[in-house]
Design a protein around this motif. Structure first.
Motif, PDB file in Angstrom:
ATOM      1  N   GLY A 194      19.030 -17.914   3.869  1.00  0.00           N
ATOM      2  CA  GLY A 194      18.450 -18.050   2.440  1.00  0.00           C
ATOM      3  C   GLY A 194      17.777 -16.767   2.233  1.00  0.00           C
ATOM      4  O   GLY A 194      17.082 -16.320   3.174  1.00  0.00           O
ATOM      5  N   SER A 195      17.586 -16.274   0.867  1.00  0.00           N
ATOM      6  CA  SER A 195      16.818 -15.380   0.592  1.00  0.00           C
ATOM      7  C   SER A 195      16.568 -15.035  -0.784  1.00  0.00           C
ATOM      8  O   SER A 195      17.094 -15.534  -1.599  1.00  0.00           O
ATOM      9  CB  SER A 195      17.636 -14.115   1.063  1.00  0.00           C
ATOM     10  N   THR A 196      15.372 -14.239  -0.824  1.00  0.00           N
ATOM     11  CA  THR A 196      15.143 -14.178  -2.285  1.00  0.00           C
ATOM     12  C   THR A 196      15.727 -12.757  -2.788  1.00  0.00           C
ATOM     13  O   THR A 196      16.389 -12.206  -2.049  1.00  0.00           O
ATOM     14  CB  THR A 196      13.400 -13.665  -2.369  1.00  0.00           C
ATOM     15  N   ALA A 197      15.608 -12.557  -4.036  1.00  0.00           N
ATOM     16  CA  ALA A 197      15.910 -11.017  -4.328  1.00  0.00           C
ATOM     17  C   ALA A 197      15.038 -10.189  -3.842  1.00  0.00           C
ATOM     18  O   ALA A 197      13.872 -10.253  -3.628  1.00  0.00           O
ATOM     19  CB  ALA A 197      15.984 -11.133  -5.927  1.00  0.00           C
ATOM     20  N   PRO A 198      15.716  -9.036  -3.519  1.00  0.00           N
ATOM     21  CA  PRO A 198      14.938  -7.825  -3.096  1.00  0.00           C
ATOM     22  C   PRO A 198      14.181  -7.256  -4.237  1.00  0.00           C
ATOM     23  O   PRO A 198      14.530  -6.944  -5.261  1.00  0.00           O
ATOM     24  CB  PRO A 198      16.000  -7.063  -2.356  1.00  0.00           C
ATOM     25  N   LEU A 199      12.970  -6.484  -3.897  1.00  0.00           N
ATOM     26  CA  LEU A 199      12.095  -6.193  -4.697  1.00  0.00           C
ATOM     27  C   LEU A 199      11.834  -4.681  -3.969  1.00  0.00           C
ATOM     28  O   LEU A 199      11.395  -4.310  -3.199  1.00  0.00           O
ATOM     29  CB  LEU A 199      10.765  -6.897  -4.907  1.00  0.00           C
ATOM     30  N   TRP A 200      12.004  -3.624  -5.060  1.00  0.00           N
ATOM     31  CA  TRP A 200      11.588  -2.238  -4.857  1.00  0.00           C
ATOM     32  C   TRP A 200      10.413  -1.918  -5.085  1.00  0.00           C
ATOM     33  O   TRP A 200       9.908  -2.046  -6.059  1.00  0.00           O
ATOM     34  CB  TRP A 200      12.687  -1.214  -5.637  1.00  0.00           C
ATOM     35  N   VAL A 201       9.742  -1.452  -4.067  1.00  0.00           N
ATOM     36  CA  VAL A 201       8.162  -1.064  -4.077  1.00  0.00           C
ATOM     37  C   VAL A 201       7.974   0.286  -3.886  1.00  0.00           C
ATOM     38  O   VAL A 201       6.852   0.648  -4.021  1.00  0.00           O
ATOM     39  CB  VAL A 201       7.464  -1.878  -3.205  1.00  0.00           C
ATOM     40  N   GLY A 202       8.939   1.024  -3.458  1.00  0.00           N
ATOM     41  CA  GLY A 202       8.666   2.620  -3.209  1.00  0.00           C
ATOM     42  C   GLY A 202       7.969   2.897  -1.864  1.00  0.00           C
ATOM     43  O   GLY A 202       7.798   1.800  -1.013  1.00  0.00           O
ATOM     44  N   ASP A 203       7.701   3.960  -1.541  1.00  0.00           N
ATOM     45  CA  ASP A 203       7.420   4.395  -0.107  1.00  0.00           C
ATOM     46  C   ASP A 203       6.053   3.826   0.140  1.00  0.00           C
ATOM     47  O   ASP A 203       4.948   3.962  -0.478  1.00  0.00           O
ATOM     48  CB  ASP A 203       7.347   5.838   0.099  1.00  0.00           C
ATOM     49  N   SER A 204       5.924   2.806   1.306  1.00  0.00           N
ATOM     50  CA  SER A 204       4.847   1.936   1.388  1.00  0.00           C
ATOM     51  C   SER A 204       4.642   1.829   3.028  1.00  0.00           C
ATOM     52  O   SER A 204       5.550   2.201   3.889  1.00  0.00           O
ATOM     53  CB  SER A 204       4.971   0.634   0.759  1.00  0.00           C
ATOM     54  N   ASP A 205       3.387   1.663   3.520  1.00  0.00           N
ATOM     55  CA  ASP A 205       2.990   1.339   4.897  1.00  0.00           C
ATOM     56  C   ASP A 205       2.080   0.369   5.143  1.00  0.00           C
ATOM     57  O   ASP A 205       1.404   0.194   6.292  1.00  0.00           O
ATOM     58  CB  ASP A 205       2.655   2.776   5.606  1.00  0.00           C
ATOM     59  N   GLY A 206       1.860  -0.431   3.965  1.00  0.00           N
ATOM     60  CA  GLY A 206       1.103  -1.612   4.286  1.00  0.00           C
ATOM     61  C   GLY A 206       1.504  -2.565   3.200  1.00  0.00           C
ATOM     62  O   GLY A 206       2.135  -2.370   2.244  1.00  0.00           O
ATOM     63  N   VAL A 207       1.389  -4.032   3.602  1.00  0.00           N
ATOM     64  CA  VAL A 207       2.032  -5.223   2.886  1.00  0.00           C
ATOM     65  C   VAL A 207       1.076  -6.510   3.164  1.00  0.00           C
ATOM     66  O   VAL A 207       0.557  -6.679   4.125  1.00  0.00           O
ATOM     67  CB  VAL A 207       3.337  -5.444   3.363  1.00  0.00           C
ATOM     68  N   GLU A 208       1.100  -7.073   2.078  1.00  0.00           N
ATOM     69  CA  GLU A 208       0.312  -8.625   1.848  1.00  0.00           C
ATOM     70  C   GLU A 208       1.598  -9.463   1.335  1.00  0.00           C
ATOM     71  O   GLU A 208       1.671  -9.082   0.057  1.00  0.00           O
ATOM     72  CB  GLU A 208      -1.058  -8.592   1.687  1.00  0.00           C
ATOM     73  N   VAL A 209       1.936 -10.740   1.810  1.00  0.00           N
ATOM     74  CA  VAL A 209       2.806 -11.416   1.002  1.00  0.00           C
ATOM     75  C   VAL A 209       2.015 -12.886   1.035  1.00  0.00           C
ATOM     76  O   VAL A 209       1.532 -13.337   2.058  1.00  0.00           O
ATOM     77  CB  VAL A 209       4.157 -11.438   1.878  1.00  0.00           C
ATOM     78  N   ARG A 210       2.383 -13.612   0.040  1.00  0.00           N
ATOM     79  CA  ARG A 210       2.039 -15.058   0.062  1.00  0.00           C
ATOM     80  C   ARG A 210       3.079 -16.076  -0.611  1.00  0.00           C
ATOM     81  O   ARG A 210       3.548 -15.424  -1.770  1.00  0.00           O
ATOM     82  CB  ARG A 210       0.420 -15.243  -0.648  1.00  0.00           C
ATOM     83  N   VAL A 211       3.497 -16.988   0.167  1.00  0.00           N
ATOM     84  CA  VAL A 211       4.459 -18.180  -0.447  1.00  0.00           C
ATOM     85  C   VAL A 211       3.814 -19.311  -0.489  1.00  0.00           C
ATOM     86  O   VAL A 211       3.375 -19.711   0.426  1.00  0.00           O
ATOM     87  CB  VAL A 211       5.636 -18.041   0.669  1.00  0.00           C
ATOM     88  N   ARG A 212       3.928 -19.717  -1.690  1.00  0.00           N
ATOM     89  CA  ARG A 212       3.148 -21.075  -2.195  1.00  0.00           C
ATOM     90  C   ARG A 212       4.369 -22.113  -2.529  1.00  0.00           C
ATOM     91  O   ARG A 212       5.118 -21.884  -3.464  1.00  0.00           O
ATOM     92  CB  ARG A 212       2.001 -20.761  -3.144  1.00  0.00           C
ATOM     93  N   ARG A 261       0.727  -1.307   0.069  1.00  0.00           N
ATOM     94  CA  ARG A 261      -0.089   0.072   0.087  1.00  0.00           C
ATOM     95  C   ARG A 261       0.696   1.255  -0.014  1.00  0.00           C
ATOM     96  O   ARG A 261       1.906   1.421   0.745  1.00  0.00           O
ATOM     97  CB  ARG A 261      -0.927   0.174   1.225  1.00  0.00           C
ATOM     98  N   GLU A 262       0.584   1.999  -1.079  1.00  0.00           N
ATOM     99  CA  GLU A 262       1.226   3.275  -1.161  1.00  0.00           C
ATOM    100  C   GLU A 262       1.256   4.250   0.167  1.00  0.00           C
ATOM    101  O   GLU A 262       0.010   4.329   0.809  1.00  0.00           O
ATOM    102  CB  GLU A 262       0.750   4.329  -2.290  1.00  0.00           C
ATOM    103  N   ALA A 263       2.361   4.673   0.689  1.00  0.00           N
ATOM    104  CA  ALA A 263       2.415   5.470   2.117  1.00  0.00           C
ATOM    105  C   ALA A 263       1.465   6.658   2.039  1.00  0.00           C
ATOM    106  O   ALA A 263       1.494   7.413   1.159  1.00  0.00           O
ATOM    107  CB  ALA A 263       3.746   5.829   2.442  1.00  0.00           C
ATOM    108  N   GLY A 264       0.429   6.648   3.004  1.00  0.00           N
ATOM    109  CA  GLY A 264      -0.510   7.920   3.075  1.00  0.00           C
ATOM    110  C   GLY A 264      -1.539   8.113   2.187  1.00  0.00           C
ATOM    111  O   GLY A 264      -2.503   8.660   2.245  1.00  0.00           O
ATOM    112  N   GLY A 265      -1.515   7.047   1.122  1.00  0.00           N
ATOM    113  CA  GLY A 265      -2.523   7.164   0.137  1.00  0.00           C
ATOM    114  C   GLY A 265      -3.574   6.184   0.079  1.00  0.00           C
ATOM    115  O   GLY A 265      -4.803   6.473  -0.500  1.00  0.00           O
TER     116      GLY A 265
END
Length: 446
Positions: free
Chosen positions: A145-163, A109-113
């Motif tokens: 162990g790690s995934t590659a990092p993903l740039w998402v921009g200024d954000s303040d909410g998140v949802e992730v799913r790993v299957r 989620r975009e920060a503040g928006g």
């Protein structure tokens, strides 16, 4: 004598008239619009904003409803609409030797928006960007162990799913997910003086731009093959042979200080290899949704993720390149020195890693980025006598493509996939490496 004194009075009078006339001329500033208000002479630039330190939120993933395999949930995830602000995400797990066979998706989620993005894939196969086996960095006990990092921009909410997915060997059954899955939310913070985008060749450079650079020599055109030798290109004596060194002009490089590296994060000291015989080109797989003015923040985010989340001693790449053709110093130790990186598992010795910021599986790299690869390799490989359009041999430290100890013949400018079975640096960037090799060799005067 009287004639000399008369001549002096005439010259003084002429100079006075000339200076007075010049002072009476209107001052023209072509870069300032006519409607702009002139700044008072006594006005001073505002003081730079103080640096804001970066931060990392590490959140454990939880099982989602579904099947379980040997006690491990087939799907895990997290929904948090109330986190502190962040700009880069990744997923880590306990054992670096365990691969994540599956799919990682994230939306933010975009920060503040209040606006949520669509679901975005995170590159899961990142273990091949790592220190070589049998090195202190690889066996430090801190690597995860790690995934590659993903740039998402200024954000303040998140949802992730790993299957979890099957890999073909289990007849469609799902592989268990790695233990200890966590979502990393990285806030890169701000630097003491946020770097501005360096000027392109032919454009004026401001004082702030010059402060970011280690060297201002910028090759704007390919040197002629019969150009007159300069002092820097003087003949070298090697035994009884006199050989002209093929070294391209040193390109402009934004230093670690320029992009705002927090030197307290990395391990102290430096690790060097003997020489630089080859350059491996990568993509960061961090997405293409960035502005060049955001790149210092993006690199600070990758740096923090590599060190604090993945457990490496420093950022893995020796250099990074953005879509505008700007070159950035990566791993610390000196841009002209053979610093050992953690970029190509099995081939970090006697090589350097160049990462182009972005993902180039289905998106084309910019001409400026490919040109920056050519400029950088012409100079850095030239320092160690390497021909960018030639071949070399490197000894494998062990990987999934070549066994440990095997001497492998490689292009001096190779893609990551040449040393390890991986998609990196993406099909479309890999296809441009031939052009980079030819241009780099011409920059060297070959």
């Amino acid at each position: 004598m009287s004639r000399i004194r008369g001549m002096r009075r005439y010259l003084a009078s002429s100079i006075g008239v000339t200076c007075a006339t010049a002072l009476a001329l209107p001052l023209t500033l072509p870069t300032t619009p006519a409607s702009a208000t002139a700044r008072p002479a006594e006005a001073r630039p505002a003081a730079a904003a103080p640096a804001v330190p970066g931060s990392t939120q590490s959140l454990p993933l939880a099982p989602r409803p579904g099947d379980r395999i040997l006690g491990s949930a087939a799907e895990q995830g997290l929904y948090r609409p109330d986190v502190r602000r962040f700009s880069l995400v990744g997923v880590i797990w306990d054992n670096p030797e365990t691969e994540l066979y599956g799919r990682v998706e994230v939306r933010t989620r975009e920060a503040g928006g209040g606006h949520w993005s669509g679901w975005q894939d995170v590159e899961t196969h990142n273990h091949e960007h790592a220190a070589d086996p049998d090195t202190a960095e690889h066996s430090s006990g801190r690597v995860r162990g790690s995934t590659a990092p993903l740039w998402v921009g200024d954000s303040d909410g998140v949802e992730v799913r790993v299957r979890a997915d099957g890999d073909g060997r289990t007849l469609g059954a799902r592989e268990p997910l790695p233990a200890g899955l966590r979502l990393e939310l990285v806030n890169p913070g701000t630097a003491p003086a946020e770097p501005v985008e360096p000027a392109q060749p032919g454009q004026p450079r401001t004082r702030d731009m010059r402060a970011l650079e280690t060297q201002t020599e910028y090759a704007t055109e390919i040197p002629a093959l019969n150009r007159q030798q300069t002092e820097e290109e003087a003949l070298l004596l090697q035994g009884e042979r006199r050989v002209k060194p093929f070294i391209g002009p040193r390109p402009r490089i934004v230093t670690r200080r320029g992009w705002g590296a927090d030197e307290k994060l990395r391990e102290r000291g430096f690790v060097y290899t003997k020489k630089v015989k080859a350059a491996f080109v990568h993509h960061t797989a961090s997405g293409n949704k960035y502005w060049c003015t955001q790149v210092p923040s993006l690199i600070r985010g990758i740096y923090r993720y590599h060190v604090l989340s993945s457990g490496w001693r420093d950022i893995g790449y020796n250099f990074l390149v953005d879509r505008c053709g700007n070159i950035y110093e990566g791993r610390a130790g000196g841009v002209a020195k053979p610093v050992m990186g953690a970029h190509t598992l099995g081939f970090n010795t006697d090589s350097m890693g160049i990462a182009v910021l972005g993902t180039f599986v289905s998106s084309k790299p910019s001409k400026a980025a490919v040109g920056a690869i050519a400029r950088l390799t012409a100079w850095k490989l030239g320092l160690f006598g390497a021909n960018p359009n030639g071949k070399t041999y490197l000894k494998s430290g062990g990987g999934n493509l070549y066994p440990k100890g095997k001497n492998v013949r490689l292009n001096v400018i190779s893609g990551h996939r040449d040393g390890f079975a991986t998609e990196c640096p993406g099909r479309l960037l890999y296809g441009r490496l031939g052009s980079a090799r030819l241009t780099a060799a011409k920059y060297q005067g070959r």
